[in-house]
Design a protein around this motif. Structure first.
Motif, PDB file in Angstrom:
ATOM      1  N   GLY A 291      55.259  32.707  49.085  1.00 36.06           N
ATOM      2  CA  GLY A 291      55.504  31.368  48.562  1.00 36.06           C
ATOM      3  C   GLY A 291      54.797  31.208  47.227  1.00 36.06           C
ATOM      4  N   PRO A 292      53.992  30.147  47.057  1.00 38.95           N
ATOM      5  CA  PRO A 292      53.280  29.951  45.798  1.00 38.95           C
ATOM      6  C   PRO A 292      51.968  30.729  45.718  1.00 38.95           C
ATOM      7  CG  PRO A 292      52.835  28.117  47.251  1.00 38.95           C
ATOM      8  CD  PRO A 292      53.820  29.003  47.975  1.00 38.95           C
ATOM      9  N   ALA A 293      51.556  31.356  46.818  1.00 40.89           N
ATOM     10  CA  ALA A 293      50.254  32.016  46.880  1.00 40.89           C
ATOM     11  C   ALA A 293      50.369  33.478  46.455  1.00 40.89           C
ATOM     12  CB  ALA A 293      49.689  31.924  48.294  1.00 40.89           C
ATOM     13  N   ILE A 294      49.280  33.976  45.876  1.00 39.88           N
ATOM     14  CA  ILE A 294      49.255  35.329  45.336  1.00 39.88           C
ATOM     15  C   ILE A 294      48.761  36.315  46.382  1.00 39.88           C
ATOM     16  CG2 ILE A 294      48.143  36.816  43.622  1.00 39.88           C
ATOM     17  CD1 ILE A 294      47.933  34.342  41.814  1.00 39.88           C
ATOM     18  N   VAL A 295      49.446  37.443  46.482  1.00 45.25           N
ATOM     19  CA  VAL A 295      48.920  38.588  47.224  1.00 45.25           C
ATOM     20  C   VAL A 295      48.216  39.482  46.196  1.00 45.25           C
ATOM     21  CG1 VAL A 295      49.453  40.519  48.755  1.00 45.25           C
ATOM     22  CG2 VAL A 295      50.747  38.389  48.935  1.00 45.25           C
ATOM     23  N   PHE A 296      48.989  40.307  45.479  1.00 45.56           N
ATOM     24  CA  PHE A 296      48.501  41.018  44.299  1.00 45.56           C
ATOM     25  C   PHE A 296      49.608  40.968  43.262  1.00 45.56           C
ATOM     26  CE2 PHE A 296      45.996  43.199  47.656  1.00 45.56           C
ATOM     27  CZ  PHE A 296      44.731  42.872  47.185  1.00 45.56           C
ATOM     28  N   GLU A 297      49.337  40.382  42.107  1.00 41.59           N
ATOM     29  CA  GLU A 297      50.386  40.238  41.105  1.00 41.59           C
ATOM     30  C   GLU A 297      50.035  40.855  39.756  1.00 41.59           C
ATOM     31  OE1 GLU A 297      51.307  36.307  39.701  1.00 41.59           O
ATOM     32  OE2 GLU A 297      49.260  35.959  38.992  1.00 41.59           O
ATOM     33  N   SER A 298      48.787  41.310  39.556  1.00 46.23           N
ATOM     34  CA  SER A 298      48.373  41.696  38.211  1.00 46.23           C
ATOM     35  C   SER A 298      47.342  42.812  38.252  1.00 46.23           C
ATOM     36  CB  SER A 298      47.768  40.487  37.488  1.00 46.23           C
ATOM     37  OG  SER A 298      46.577  40.092  38.128  1.00 46.23           O
ATOM     38  N   SER A 299      46.970  43.269  37.051  1.00 42.70           N
ATOM     39  CA  SER A 299      45.957  44.314  36.955  1.00 42.70           C
ATOM     40  C   SER A 299      44.597  43.805  37.413  1.00 42.70           C
ATOM     41  CB  SER A 299      45.872  44.828  35.517  1.00 42.70           C
ATOM     42  OG  SER A 299      45.519  43.775  34.626  1.00 42.70           O
ATOM     43  N   TRP A 300      44.263  42.555  37.043  1.00 40.74           N
ATOM     44  CA  TRP A 300      42.891  42.117  37.309  1.00 40.74           C
ATOM     45  C   TRP A 300      42.621  41.818  38.779  1.00 40.74           C
ATOM     46  CZ3 TRP A 300      45.981  39.853  33.495  1.00 40.74           C
ATOM     47  CH2 TRP A 300      46.676  38.692  33.858  1.00 40.74           C
ATOM     48  N   ASP A 301      43.632  41.372  39.526  1.00 45.01           N
ATOM     49  CA  ASP A 301      43.306  41.053  40.919  1.00 45.01           C
ATOM     50  C   ASP A 301      43.197  42.318  41.776  1.00 45.01           C
ATOM     51  OD1 ASP A 301      46.050  41.523  41.197  1.00 45.01           O
ATOM     52  OD2 ASP A 301      46.548  39.423  41.468  1.00 45.01           O
ATOM     53  N   LEU A 302      44.121  43.294  41.601  1.00 41.48           N
ATOM     54  CA  LEU A 302      43.981  44.530  42.367  1.00 41.48           C
ATOM     55  C   LEU A 302      42.781  45.341  41.866  1.00 41.48           C
ATOM     56  CD1 LEU A 302      45.053  46.333  44.584  1.00 41.48           C
ATOM     57  CD2 LEU A 302      46.456  47.509  42.862  1.00 41.48           C
ATOM     58  N   GLN A 303      42.565  45.329  40.567  1.00 36.90           N
ATOM     59  CA  GLN A 303      41.395  46.017  40.018  1.00 36.90           C
ATOM     60  C   GLN A 303      40.111  45.498  40.656  1.00 36.90           C
ATOM     61  OE1 GLN A 303      39.352  44.665  36.331  1.00 36.90           O
ATOM     62  NE2 GLN A 303      40.354  46.453  35.419  1.00 36.90           N
ATOM     63  N   GLY A 304      39.983  44.172  40.724  1.00 33.66           N
ATOM     64  CA  GLY A 304      38.786  43.584  41.313  1.00 33.66           C
ATOM     65  C   GLY A 304      38.634  43.960  42.775  1.00 33.66           C
ATOM     66  N   ALA A 305      39.750  43.939  43.520  1.00 32.71           N
ATOM     67  CA  ALA A 305      39.681  44.281  44.942  1.00 32.71           C
ATOM     68  C   ALA A 305      39.211  45.719  45.140  1.00 32.71           C
ATOM     69  CB  ALA A 305      41.045  44.066  45.592  1.00 32.71           C
ATOM     70  N   LEU A 306      39.734  46.644  44.328  1.00 32.62           N
ATOM     71  CA  LEU A 306      39.344  48.048  44.461  1.00 32.62           C
ATOM     72  C   LEU A 306      37.880  48.253  44.081  1.00 32.62           C
ATOM     73  CD1 LEU A 306      42.525  49.830  43.039  1.00 32.62           C
ATOM     74  CD2 LEU A 306      41.787  49.708  45.428  1.00 32.62           C
ATOM     75  N   ARG A 307      37.424  47.543  43.062  1.00 30.46           N
ATOM     76  CA  ARG A 307      36.026  47.703  42.647  1.00 30.46           C
ATOM     77  C   ARG A 307      35.071  47.162  43.708  1.00 30.46           C
ATOM     78  NH1 ARG A 307      36.196  46.419  36.068  1.00 30.46           N
ATOM     79  NH2 ARG A 307      37.446  48.277  35.574  1.00 30.46           N
ATOM     80  N   VAL A 308      35.434  46.052  44.317  1.00 28.73           N
ATOM     81  CA  VAL A 308      34.612  45.528  45.416  1.00 28.73           C
ATOM     82  C   VAL A 308      34.621  46.508  46.577  1.00 28.73           C
ATOM     83  CG1 VAL A 308      34.466  43.729  47.177  1.00 28.73           C
ATOM     84  CG2 VAL A 308      34.899  43.109  44.794  1.00 28.73           C
TER      85      VAL A 308
END
Length: 527
Positions: free
Chosen positions: A411-428
């Protein structure tokens, strides 16, 4: 960036945000706020949401205090904050950590406005300057956060003069003298100018392009459509859409709060007090005009930059946090004007209370409906990350993972849409700030030097090599992208197999009918 900082002191967390993300340089208040919350709660989300809820409550309370300081009837001093706090126009500020600073900015601004009004109503010079000092501190803190509140500073000057002229001394000049009055108002403008100059010197994307008039028309029409369209005249349909998503519990809460507000509006007023009487028809119209002024000021900062998107339901609705205050005033004024058409005072009162309760009830239903998608997206994120953990138990430093086969939105919520959100998840996940990540669900191409993705007018290039991986979650396969030909083969295979609902950055996959109608109309007239 906070979780991978080597030094977890508050000072270091602030400094690292500036060093890692230049976009944050224009909002020091947000940087400090995020560092402070991270120090308290780390990666546990509940604490963040409780603090954000507290800030939203503070916004409602401070707004009520401001309206009472302006001597508005008690009914309006309850109705406007209730409608504003519960309206879905800026719902993302409740869900998305990156936008929590919008509510903090509104709370700080309203505290500053209250302090300015208390200064205006004070007879003693010392008390005036004490309240003014508080106003300047909070104005400065708000201005160096999200800049949507800066144009609202003009209200402080105008409303303070209105309050000051009610005293026997008739205005600031009689108490403070010309120089003192100039300093009182000039200091407010100085804060706004100083913050504006600082932000202009460090901001990215200042300017609106080659056609300012067309951009202004687009800005005005889009803000009106989302606030007075989907969540205004189209609110009944929006509520109907949200009902199945809000769930029985969400609807039950909405009904209970609506009934409570209907009753509270009756008991909070003193029928013997002339000052608690609701306005007549002309008063409601004037209230609507004031609301439109506040609405325009809430969006006017975007006349300096084209970096804005519009959505009634997606993350882009966070830009409405300041303008929605004006929309709330207009809606309350509209309810009052409609109720004023009734002849019986008792019926007018009941109709007004019912209208306000209906607005609040509707807001809760829509907000809970939108919240359900964020719950789903969080669950989907955790499943995706579990699959990535299985595919990449260890990532070598400098590795990049491109994620395919995952829909970017629920819907309107993000799962993973960009470089910065998946990048951040992997770094964490890996505790390594050198690893990188991106998604292939948007605009992606295999260029001679590497894979290029683009979203929100930002391009990112990932060079080919032995540490560039494409992980297709649907197929459960991992491909090393050593060159352009390997990348083209892998991307063509995984992209052709996707069946995600069509979505737009900033909006997700949901466009309500009024949004669709407006997008069509806007394209027809060349906006």
């Amino acid at each position: 960036m906070l979780s991978t900082a080597e030094d977890q002191s508050l000072t270091s967390l602030v400094r690292d945000q500036y060093a890692t993300n230049p976009n944050l340089a224009m909002r020091p208040t947000q940087v400090v706020y995020q560092a402070f919350l991270f120090r308290l709660f780390g990666l546990e989300p509940l604490g963040y949401h409780l603090v954000n809820l507290g800030v939203l409550i503070a916004v409602a309370v401070l707004l009520s205090l401001v309206l009472r300081e302006l001597r508005l009837p008690r009914g309006l001093a309850v109705a406007v904050p209730a409608v504003y706090a519960l309206m879905p126009n800026y719902a993302t500020a409740r869900f998305w950590f990156a936008s929590f600073g919008y509510l903090l900015g509104m709370a700080l601004y309203l505290l500053a406005l209250y302090a300015d009004l208390r200064a205006a109503s004070s007879e003693h010079r010392r008390t005036v300057w004490t309240w003014k000092a508080l106003a300047l501190v909070t104005l400065t803190t708000a201005a160096f956060g999200y800049e949507v509140v800066i144009p609202l500073f003009l209200l402080n000057i105008g409303l303070a003069e209105v309050v000051a002229r009610r005293l026997p001394s008739r205005g600031f000049r009689a108490r403070m003298g010309p120089a003192g009055t100039a300093l009182l108002h000039g200091s407010t403008l100085a804060v706004a100018v100083a913050a504006g100059l600082y932000k202009a010197s460090v901001a990215v994307g200042v300017g609106v392009g080659s056609s300012p008039l067309r951009y202004t028309l687009w800005l005005g029409s889009s803000s009106v459509a989302t606030n007075f369209g989907t969540h205004g005249v189209g609110l009944p349909h929006t509520v109907g859409w949200a009902l199945p998503h809000a769930g029985i519990g969400g609807v039950a809460i909405a009904i209970l709060v609506g009934l409570g507000i209907y009753r509270y509006l009756a008991v909070v007023r003193d029928p013997r007090s002339e000052g608690d009487a609701l306005p007549f028809r002309g008063g409601w119209l004037r209230m609507g005009v004031v609301g439109l002024v506040v609405f325009a000021l809430g969006y006017s900062i975007f006349l300096t930059t084209g970096r804005i998107a519009f959505s009634s339901t997606g993350i882009a609705n966070r830009v409405a946090t300041a303008g929605a205050l004006g929309a709330a005033i207009v809606l309350v004024g509209a309810v009052g004007w409609i109720a004023s058409r009734l002849r019986s005072p008792r019926l007018r009162d009941r109709a007004f209370r019912a209208g306000i309760a209906a607005l609040c009830l509707s807001g809760i239903v829509v907000v809970n409906g939108l919240a359900s998608f964020w719950v789903q997206s969080w669950e989907e994120q955790r499943e995706v990350l579990a699959d990535l953990d299985a595919a990449f138990p260890r990532l070598a430093p400098g590795s990049t993972v491109l994620l395919g086969g995952v829909c970017p939105y629920v819907g309107p919520a993000i799962v993973f849409e960009s470089s910065w959100d998946l990048q951040g998840a992997l770094r964490v996940r890996h505790g390594d700030k050198s690893v990188d990540g991106d998604v292939t669900s948007g605009v992606v191409s295999a260029e001679p030097q590497g894979v290029v993705t683009q979203i929100y007018q930002v391009e990112v290039m990932h060079p080919y090599g032995a540490r560039l991986f494409l992980y297709d979650r649907r197929a459960g396969t991992t491909t090393v992208l050593v060159d352009q030909s390997a990348a083209r083969r892998a991307l063509s295979t995984q992209v052709s197999g996707t069946d995600c609902p069509e979505g737009r950055p900033g909006a997700g996959t949901i466009d309500l009918p009024f949004d669709v109608l407006f997008h069509w109309f806007r394209s027809r007239i060349g906006l």
